[in-house]
Write a protein that holds these residues in place. Structure first.
Motif, PDB file in Angstrom:
ATOM      1  N   ALA A 234       1.576   9.062  -6.380  1.00  0.00           N
ATOM      2  CA  ALA A 234       2.044  10.444  -6.291  1.00  0.00           C
ATOM      3  C   ALA A 234       2.962  10.809  -7.455  1.00  0.00           C
ATOM      4  N   LEU A 235       3.680   9.810  -7.974  1.00  0.00           N
ATOM      5  CA  LEU A 235       4.627  10.071  -9.053  1.00  0.00           C
ATOM      6  C   LEU A 235       3.980  10.050 -10.433  1.00  0.00           C
ATOM      7  N   LEU A 236       2.988   9.159 -10.617  1.00  0.00           N
ATOM      8  CA  LEU A 236       2.354   9.023 -11.917  1.00  0.00           C
ATOM      9  C   LEU A 236       1.342  10.131 -12.141  1.00  0.00           C
TER      10      LEU A 236
ATOM     11  N   GLN B 120       0.830  -1.207   0.000  1.00  0.00           N
ATOM     12  CA  GLN B 120       0.000   0.000   0.000  1.00  0.00           C
ATOM     13  C   GLN B 120       0.860   1.251   0.000  1.00  0.00           C
ATOM     14  N   GLN B 121       1.965   1.228   0.736  1.00  0.00           N
ATOM     15  CA  GLN B 121       2.880   2.364   0.745  1.00  0.00           C
ATOM     16  C   GLN B 121       3.506   2.567  -0.626  1.00  0.00           C
ATOM     17  N   ALA B 122       3.896   1.447  -1.268  1.00  0.00           N
ATOM     18  CA  ALA B 122       4.472   1.542  -2.615  1.00  0.00           C
ATOM     19  C   ALA B 122       3.454   2.087  -3.606  1.00  0.00           C
ATOM     20  N   ARG B 123       2.190   1.640  -3.469  1.00  0.00           N
ATOM     21  CA  ARG B 123       1.131   2.137  -4.347  1.00  0.00           C
ATOM     22  C   ARG B 123       0.945   3.633  -4.179  1.00  0.00           C
TER      23      ARG B 123
END
Length: 240
Positions: free
Chosen positions: A149-151, A141-144
């Motif tokens: 935020a980046l995409l 979930q943190q990676a998502r």
């Protein structure tokens, strides 16, 4: 295939095996499946907890059911630790089918888990042990959240700039033409006259028609003549 999906598949395979056999007691289950626990936890990694609970006997102490555990840091439990809230339901119906896969659990500190549980029965049909797999979803979930935020968002602002990259201007122009065609939402061969005028309008608004030999390149991609392309361009400019 995600880790949680692979774990669920492993749990379902284990359930099929458990359903075909009966066991004398929880100690027999432990002896047979202790190596499986270690293998599964090692393969799935430190975010996957694998637990074997002793549910054998008439007076099961739900506060001390854990016979073996791998990656106990996921829930903070250890050998001799407690069952979960599901243990209460199981003991109400010791002969029922309680196997479950991919359900949601929560740790005491609020982390979400993806869980699967398989139950073992003795020859009388009573549940004597459970094999549980709990995957901590918080790292995923943190990676998502980082990726989100980046995409770019799926719906960029109407006035957001559009940038095209290429190894030379011809490649840049071709990318711009492809983008404008893609926006129409249908193959060139299925485009109407108005669709093609819209392509030219958008490319003109983005400055593509100012590039050298751009109209010729657009005409070729749209399957029209150079003269027709200039005619469409005039119509497109007249719309504004």
């Amino acid at each position: 295939m995600t880790i949680s999906t692979a774990v669920e598949n492993a749990a379902e395979a284990l359930a099929g095996e458990a359903a075909r056999q009966t066991y004398e007691n929880a100690e027999e289950v432990l002896r047979l499946y202790r190596p499986v626990m270690r293998a599964l936890a090692t393969a799935a990694g430190p975010t996957t907890e694998v637990v074997l609970h002793n549910l054998d006997g008439a007076d099961v102490d739900l506060g001390h059911t854990i016979m073996a555990i791998e990656n106990g840091h996921v829930t903070g439990r250890a050998v001799g630790g407690p069952s979960t809230s599901l243990g209460l339901d199981v003991l109400k119906d010791r002969r029922g089918d309680h196997d479950a896969f991919g359900y949601t659990g929560f740790t005491s500190d609020g982390r979400e888990l993806r869980c699967s549980s398989v139950y073992f029965h003795n020859s009388e049909g009573d549940i004597i042990a459970s094999f549980c797999i709990n995957v901590d979803l918080s790292p995923l979930q943190q990676a998502r959240n980082v990726l989100a935020a980046l995409l770019p968002s799926s719906a960029p602002a109407a006035n957001a700039p559009r940038e095209h990259f290429g190894t030379d201007l011809v490649a840049v122009m071709d990318s711009m033409i492809s983008d404008a065609i893609h926006e129409i939402g249908r193959p060139v061969e299925n485009m109407s006259r108005d669709d093609k005028i819209t392509v030219l309008e958008r490319l003109d608004q983005r400055g593509a028609t100012q590039m050298r030999k751009s109209v010729e390149a657009i005409a070729k991609r749209l399957g029209i003549s150079r003269v027709t392309a200039y005619s469409y361009l005039e119509e497109a400019r007249a719309r504004r």
